[in-house]
Design a protein around this motif. Structure first.
Motif, PDB file in Angstrom:
ATOM      1  N   SER A 168      32.940 101.951 -36.866  1.00 53.50           N
ATOM      2  CA  SER A 168      32.270 100.656 -36.925  1.00 53.50           C
ATOM      3  C   SER A 168      32.119 100.210 -38.374  1.00 53.50           C
ATOM      4  O   SER A 168      31.772 101.005 -39.242  1.00 53.50           O
ATOM      5  CB  SER A 168      30.910 100.794 -36.251  1.00 53.50           C
ATOM      6  OG  SER A 168      30.251  99.577 -36.272  1.00 53.50           O
ATOM      7  N   GLY A 169      32.429  98.952 -38.632  1.00 52.09           N
ATOM      8  CA  GLY A 169      32.268  98.416 -39.980  1.00 52.09           C
ATOM      9  C   GLY A 169      33.458  98.642 -40.883  1.00 52.09           C
ATOM     10  O   GLY A 169      33.419  98.284 -42.057  1.00 52.09           O
ATOM     11  N   CYS A 170      34.547  99.203 -40.357  1.00 53.91           N
ATOM     12  CA  CYS A 170      35.694  99.512 -41.217  1.00 53.91           C
ATOM     13  C   CYS A 170      36.597  98.304 -41.433  1.00 53.91           C
ATOM     14  O   CYS A 170      37.533  98.366 -42.221  1.00 53.91           O
ATOM     15  CB  CYS A 170      36.495 100.679 -40.648  1.00 53.91           C
ATOM     16  SG  CYS A 170      37.384 100.257 -39.141  1.00 53.91           S
ATOM     17  N   GLY A 171      36.320  97.198 -40.741  1.00 49.49           N
ATOM     18  CA  GLY A 171      37.104  95.979 -40.993  1.00 49.49           C
ATOM     19  C   GLY A 171      38.037  95.570 -39.875  1.00 49.49           C
ATOM     20  O   GLY A 171      38.875  94.688 -40.061  1.00 49.49           O
ATOM     21  N   LYS A 172      37.900  96.164 -38.698  1.00 42.79           N
ATOM     22  CA  LYS A 172      38.817  95.837 -37.597  1.00 42.79           C
ATOM     23  C   LYS A 172      38.728  94.361 -37.199  1.00 42.79           C
ATOM     24  O   LYS A 172      39.733  93.674 -37.061  1.00 42.79           O
ATOM     25  CB  LYS A 172      38.504  96.712 -36.363  1.00 42.79           C
ATOM     26  CG  LYS A 172      38.525  98.198 -36.609  1.00 42.79           C
ATOM     27  CD  LYS A 172      38.285  98.978 -35.338  1.00 42.79           C
ATOM     28  CE  LYS A 172      36.909  98.796 -34.737  1.00 42.79           C
ATOM     29  NZ  LYS A 172      35.804  99.344 -35.558  1.00 42.79           N
ATOM     30  N   THR A 173      37.482  93.917 -37.000  1.00 37.90           N
ATOM     31  CA  THR A 173      37.295  92.535 -36.563  1.00 37.90           C
ATOM     32  C   THR A 173      37.770  91.561 -37.631  1.00 37.90           C
ATOM     33  O   THR A 173      38.406  90.548 -37.335  1.00 37.90           O
ATOM     34  CB  THR A 173      35.813  92.286 -36.217  1.00 37.90           C
ATOM     35  OG1 THR A 173      35.466  93.118 -35.112  1.00 37.90           O
ATOM     36  CG2 THR A 173      35.562  90.845 -35.842  1.00 37.90           C
ATOM     37  N   THR A 174      37.492  91.907 -38.877  1.00 36.06           N
ATOM     38  CA  THR A 174      37.960  91.061 -39.969  1.00 36.06           C
ATOM     39  C   THR A 174      39.484  90.968 -39.949  1.00 36.06           C
ATOM     40  O   THR A 174      40.059  89.877 -40.050  1.00 36.06           O
ATOM     41  CB  THR A 174      37.479  91.638 -41.312  1.00 36.06           C
ATOM     42  OG1 THR A 174      36.055  91.735 -41.284  1.00 36.06           O
ATOM     43  CG2 THR A 174      37.919  90.777 -42.469  1.00 36.06           C
ATOM     44  N   LEU A 175      40.145  92.123 -39.784  1.00 36.09           N
ATOM     45  CA  LEU A 175      41.602  92.134 -39.797  1.00 36.09           C
ATOM     46  C   LEU A 175      42.175  91.328 -38.634  1.00 36.09           C
ATOM     47  O   LEU A 175      43.090  90.513 -38.812  1.00 36.09           O
ATOM     48  CB  LEU A 175      42.112  93.584 -39.754  1.00 36.09           C
ATOM     49  CG  LEU A 175      43.638  93.742 -39.742  1.00 36.09           C
ATOM     50  CD1 LEU A 175      44.272  93.035 -40.949  1.00 36.09           C
ATOM     51  CD2 LEU A 175      44.036  95.234 -39.731  1.00 36.09           C
TER      52      LEU A 175
ATOM     53  N   ARG B 292      36.857  89.654 -48.931  1.00 34.15           N
ATOM     54  CA  ARG B 292      35.539  89.933 -49.484  1.00 34.15           C
ATOM     55  C   ARG B 292      34.571  88.911 -48.903  1.00 34.15           C
ATOM     56  O   ARG B 292      34.842  87.721 -48.862  1.00 34.15           O
ATOM     57  CB  ARG B 292      35.590  89.790 -51.011  1.00 34.15           C
ATOM     58  CG  ARG B 292      34.289  90.134 -51.722  1.00 34.15           C
ATOM     59  CD  ARG B 292      34.403  89.834 -53.216  1.00 34.15           C
ATOM     60  NE  ARG B 292      34.479  88.400 -53.449  1.00 34.15           N
ATOM     61  CZ  ARG B 292      35.429  87.806 -54.169  1.00 34.15           C
ATOM     62  NH1 ARG B 292      36.375  88.510 -54.755  1.00 34.15           N
ATOM     63  NH2 ARG B 292      35.428  86.497 -54.317  1.00 34.15           N
ATOM     64  N   TYR B 293      33.465  89.395 -48.359  1.00 36.36           N
ATOM     65  CA  TYR B 293      32.398  88.493 -47.901  1.00 36.36           C
ATOM     66  C   TYR B 293      31.344  88.416 -48.988  1.00 36.36           C
ATOM     67  O   TYR B 293      30.887  89.443 -49.495  1.00 36.36           O
ATOM     68  CB  TYR B 293      31.734  89.017 -46.624  1.00 36.36           C
ATOM     69  CG  TYR B 293      32.617  89.017 -45.390  1.00 36.36           C
ATOM     70  CD1 TYR B 293      32.953  87.824 -44.756  1.00 36.36           C
ATOM     71  CD2 TYR B 293      33.091  90.211 -44.854  1.00 36.36           C
ATOM     72  CE1 TYR B 293      33.746  87.818 -43.610  1.00 36.36           C
ATOM     73  CE2 TYR B 293      33.876  90.221 -43.715  1.00 36.36           C
ATOM     74  CZ  TYR B 293      34.200  89.022 -43.095  1.00 36.36           C
ATOM     75  OH  TYR B 293      34.967  89.030 -41.976  1.00 36.36           O
ATOM     76  N   GLY B 294      30.972  87.218 -49.357  1.00 39.97           N
ATOM     77  CA  GLY B 294      29.909  87.048 -50.339  1.00 39.97           C
ATOM     78  C   GLY B 294      30.415  87.260 -51.755  1.00 39.97           C
ATOM     79  O   GLY B 294      31.607  87.480 -51.988  1.00 39.97           O
TER      80      GLY B 294
HETATM   81  N1  LIG Z   1      30.562  87.219 -42.127  1.00 37.51           N
HETATM   82  C1  LIG Z   1      30.279  88.328 -42.793  1.00 37.51           C
HETATM   83  N2  LIG Z   1      29.513  88.273 -43.908  1.00 37.51           N
HETATM   84  C2  LIG Z   1      29.240  89.383 -44.590  1.00 37.51           C
HETATM   85  N3  LIG Z   1      29.694  90.591 -44.277  1.00 37.51           N
HETATM   86  C3  LIG Z   1      30.465  90.705 -43.189  1.00 37.51           C
HETATM   87  C4  LIG Z   1      30.797  89.593 -42.388  1.00 37.51           C
HETATM   88  N4  LIG Z   1      31.579  89.997 -41.370  1.00 37.51           N
HETATM   89  C5  LIG Z   1      31.732  91.320 -41.528  1.00 37.51           C
HETATM   90  N5  LIG Z   1      31.070  91.746 -42.606  1.00 37.51           N
HETATM   91  C6  LIG Z   1      31.047  93.112 -43.130  1.00 37.51           C
HETATM   92  O1  LIG Z   1      32.354  93.494 -43.329  1.00 37.51           O
HETATM   93  C7  LIG Z   1      32.555  94.835 -42.939  1.00 37.51           C
HETATM   94  C8  LIG Z   1      33.644  94.890 -41.869  1.00 37.51           C
HETATM   95  O2  LIG Z   1      33.159  94.226 -40.716  1.00 37.51           O
HETATM   96  P1  LIG Z   1      34.014  94.137 -39.386  1.00 37.51           P
HETATM   97  O3  LIG Z   1      35.332  93.579 -39.704  1.00 37.51           O
HETATM   98  O4  LIG Z   1      33.198  93.415 -38.391  1.00 37.51           O
HETATM   99  O5  LIG Z   1      34.159  95.650 -38.954  1.00 37.51           O
HETATM  100  P2  LIG Z   1      34.413  96.313 -37.524  1.00 37.51           P
HETATM  101  O6  LIG Z   1      34.895  95.269 -36.601  1.00 37.51           O
HETATM  102  O7  LIG Z   1      35.418  97.374 -37.770  1.00 37.51           O
HETATM  103  O8  LIG Z   1      33.121  96.884 -37.072  1.00 37.51           O
HETATM  104  C9  LIG Z   1      31.207  95.322 -42.452  1.00 37.51           C
HETATM  105  O9  LIG Z   1      30.595  95.992 -43.521  1.00 37.51           O
HETATM  106  C10 LIG Z   1      30.467  94.075 -42.140  1.00 37.51           C
HETATM  107  O10 LIG Z   1      29.085  94.247 -42.316  1.00 37.51           O
END
Ligand SMILES: Nc1ncnc2c1ncn2[C@@H]1O[C@H](COP(=O)(O)OP(=O)(O)O)[C@@H](O)[C@H]1O
Ligand SMILES: [Mg+2]
Lengths: 306, 382
Positions: free
Chosen positions: A65-72, A35-37
């Motif tokens: 886009s935005g599904c959480g790939k980068t986060t994962l 969870r961010y924030g």
């Molecule tokens: N540092 C952050 N602070 C707040 N929200 C974030 C942050 N990084 C990513 N998000 C949100 O988390 C969700 C997943 O982001 P991300 O993992 O970048 O997705 P993807 O790589 O699939 O596009 C998005 O809604 C993005 O806006």
């Protein structure tokens, strides 16, 4: 950093050596939530991800886009802490490591490839490639020798002295791949490695990653939404709204469905028939799709829910 | 890794040069100005240094400094001589007069009148002629710098320094130059004339009081401070050890002039400008490189190494800037003829270096904070 030992000092925490052989997974994610924030503006980027990457496997993470790939992939690379759940990388629980030994663990075990290459413009190609070895404390001369060998391996033996700015995008990404491989890490993570490249260069980069990225039990995780490179994967995990909705072979996901086989290992019973409401026609065909353990409605916007 | 850090710094040539130049400028001002200041200060008490043989200076209680004395009647001399513990005491006149040069020009000069017998108070280092010749009639000695500049004589085809054998007219009295002395230049950089105390009386017939100071040598084993106190209480005059008199002269000079303010403002301003410019540029440089620091961080560089990398960048900037600045200050201080009048002491270099170092360390600390706060996960953000 002057010790001749190529391996970084790991600080106070002794690490169990990463187990060799195919039986032990490279990455095991269990119940990952991120969870961010806080409060009303909180964004739930991961909503309970269970995913395993085997050694010697090329796994792709795909999804809108935005599904959480980068986060994962950030969690899988040990550079981001999950809010909940655990992630074991090469047998090591990341959350159990203090920042310093964790940095040392990354230096030793993980290679990075980025969409924007992220080569240092102040350094030559070979110097860029030598950086991971220098972080591990290798003497400069030895690091440079290995860096030049790595550049040779990616077909850029003649660009050793070039500045990144003088190289084409494809060449820069190959330098970045040499940098990700030079210290022989056990896990390589790539975020959109081909997105900035044209088709031919993208194919070339993927062929290279496929050839050198999974040898010797090395695992390769690639985030992409470039459908043209899906076929290079052993398995593809599809994310939607912070959940893994499907895991399967490229063939299965491409919708061929019938008779598609999953050559990838199937740990933890992930390769189960899927019931994913928002998924495409593949699901309707009832192909060899994987079930997401926490599969739900992936269509709702991720930011709107608690 | 330090090599990488330095390459990153040098690759950003514009910012690197900007930081180096701003620190060089700061270093220059911060060493050159105090050096000029120090030189001016030493000039204010140059006479006390020159007459090192005197242990105690006795003067009218209204005298403020070596430059602002008040003449006493000659009778005070015997009073001082009668104080126990005094080895010897001699009169010294310090005043002004106008000298008319052979070519007819009139120049204001400082005048020192020294004891006729011992010549104590006259500079010992002669460029030409002899101080002993002061005992000849109408004899004066001039200081070398004055002789070469303000007292230079016009001849056909240009100027020549005043020399031994030249005649002067002093308060309508004839005087002959018998020597040229190397004396410490005074603050006012006035030409100086030296003659005997009795000849001073001759030059100033109307003046009753001409004794500016009584120079005292203490007997062996006498504590100078205590003797000075005794002289003061027995004569009603002010008596100070040479050190105390030097300090009083300095204090008076600093109090009377706004010199500290002038130099202080210049130095402070250069420090502030250097700090702000360097700090901003270093911050900007780190900001530009933040992504690459993030990549290093993700790839496993620990915080300590990152900190040392930034520190090494800051130290390179500080070292180059300070080196160039001090180099320029040294060149200025060694210009032929020393027009600046500088005293670049080790203390000044140390303080200047410390100031430059503190600027860079603070700048580095701000940058280090930026980098340490950096989330390594930013590397995957586009
Ligand atoms: N540092 C952050 N602070 C707040 N929200 C974030 C942050 N990084 C990513 N998000 C949100 O988390 C969700 C997943 O982001 P991300 O993992 O970048 O997705 P993807 O790589 O699939 O596009 C998005 O809604 C993005 O806006
Ligand atoms: Mg992304």
């Amino acid at each position: 950093m002057t010790n001749t030992d190529m391996r970084p000092r790991l600080g106070a925490v002794a690490l169990s050596p990463a187990p060799e052989g195919g039986a032990d997974p490279a990455v095991v994610c269990a119940g990952l939530r991120k969870r961010y924030g806080e409060g009303a503006t909180a964004v739930h980027a991961l909503r309970g991800v269970d995913l395993t990457v085997q050694r010697g496997e090329l796994l792709m993470l795909v999804g809108p886009s935005g599904c959480g790939k980068t986060t994962l992939i950030s969690v899988m690379a040990g550079i981001l802490d999950p809010t909940e759940g655990s992630c074991r990388i090469l047998g090591q629980d990341m959350t159990a490591l203090a920042p310093r030994p964790r940095a040392a663990f990354r230096a030793r075990n993980i290679g990075f490839v980025f969409q924007a290459y992220n080569l240092n413009p102040a350094l030559t190609a070979a110097e860029n490639v030598s950086v991971p070895l220098r972080i591990c404390g290798a003497p400069v001369r030895e690091a440079m020798r290995k860096a030049e060998a790595a550049l040779d391996m990616v077909g850029l033996g003649d660009k050793v002295e070039s500045a990144p700015g003088d190289l084409s995008g494809g060449q820069q990404q190959r330098v970045a791949i040499a940098r990700a491989l030079v210290h022989e890490p056990q896990l390589i993570v790539c975020d959109e490695p081909t997105s900035a490249l044209d088709h031919a260069n993208g194919q070339r980069v993927m062929e290279l990653l496929r050839r050198v990225g999974t040898v010797d039990g090395r695992a390769l995780v690639i985030v992409t939404h470039d459908a043209r490179i899906f076929d290079f994967a052993d398995r593809i995990a599809e994310l939607d709204d912070g959940r893994v909705t499907r895991v399967g072979t490229p063939g299965a996901l491409a919708g061929a469905g019938h008779g598609a086989t999953d050559p990838g290992p199937a740990p933890d019973g992930e390769d189960m028939p899927a019931v994913a409401p928002c998924a495409g026609p593949v699901d309707a065909a009832g192909g060899a799709m994987a079930d997401a353990p926490h599969g739900g409605n992936g269509c709702r916007p991720s930011a709107a829910r608690p | 890794m330090y090599q990488i850090a330095l390459k990153m710094l040098l690759a950003n040539r514009g910012k690197y040069l900007g930081m180096v130049l701003s620190l060089a400028f700061t270093s220059l001002i911060m060493t050159q100005q105090p050096a000029v200041f120090a030189s001016i200060l030493t000039r204010t008490y140059g006479l006390i240094d020159d007459i090192a043989i005197a242990d105690i200076w006795v003067m009218d209680p209204q005298a403020q400094s070596v430059d602002e004395s008040k003449a006493m009647p000659d009778t005070r001399l015997s009073l001082v001589r009668s104080v126990s513990g005094v080895e010897w005491a001699v009169p010294l006149h310090k005043g002004q007069l106008k000298a008319r040069l052979p070519d007819g020009n009139t120049v204001g000069c400082g005048l020192i009148g020294v004891d006729d017998v011992s010549l104590i108070g006259a500079p010992g280092d002669m460029k030409s002629g002899s101080m002993a010749d002061l005992r000849m009639s109408d004899a004066v000695v001039v200081d070398a710098e004055g002789a070469a500049k303000r007292l230079a004589v016009q001849v056909d085809g240009g100027m020549r320094p005043l020399a031994v054998g030249d005649g002067l007219e002093v308060n309508d009295h004839h005087a002959v130059v018998v020597g040229v002395a190397n004396a410490t230049p005074t603050f006012q950089s006035q030409p100086m004339l030296y003659t005997t105390y009795s000849r001073v009386k001759l030059f100033n017939k109307s003046e009753r009081k001409l004794m500016s100071f009584v120079l005292v040598k203490a007997q062996k084993g006498q504590d100078h401070r205590r003797l000075a106190a005794r002289i003061a209480s027995e004569t009603g005059l002010t008596a100070l050890t040479a050190d105390d008199f030097r300090a009083r002269t300095l204090r008076h000079f600093i109090k009377r002039t706004a010199i500290i303010m002038h130099f202080g403002t210049t130095i402070l301003m250069s420090f502030c400008i250097g700090a702000v410019v360097t700090g901003l540029m270093f911050h900007n440089f780190t900001q530009d490189a933040l992504r690459h620091f993030g990549v290093l961080k993700a790839m496993g560089t620990d915080d300590r190494t990152l900190l040392l990398m930034i520190l090494s960048q800051a130290l390179l900037v500080a070292g180059t800037g300070f080196g160039i600045g001090v180099g320029m200050a040294m060149i200025m201080g060694n210009l032929p003829g020393d027009p600046m009048g500088m005293r670049l002491s080790p203390t000044i270099l140390l303080v200047g270096g410390g100031a430059v170092l503190s600027i860079t360390l603070v700048s580095a600390a701000l940058s280090i904070r930026q980098v340490l706060r950096l989330e390594p996960a930013i590397v995957f953000k586009q």
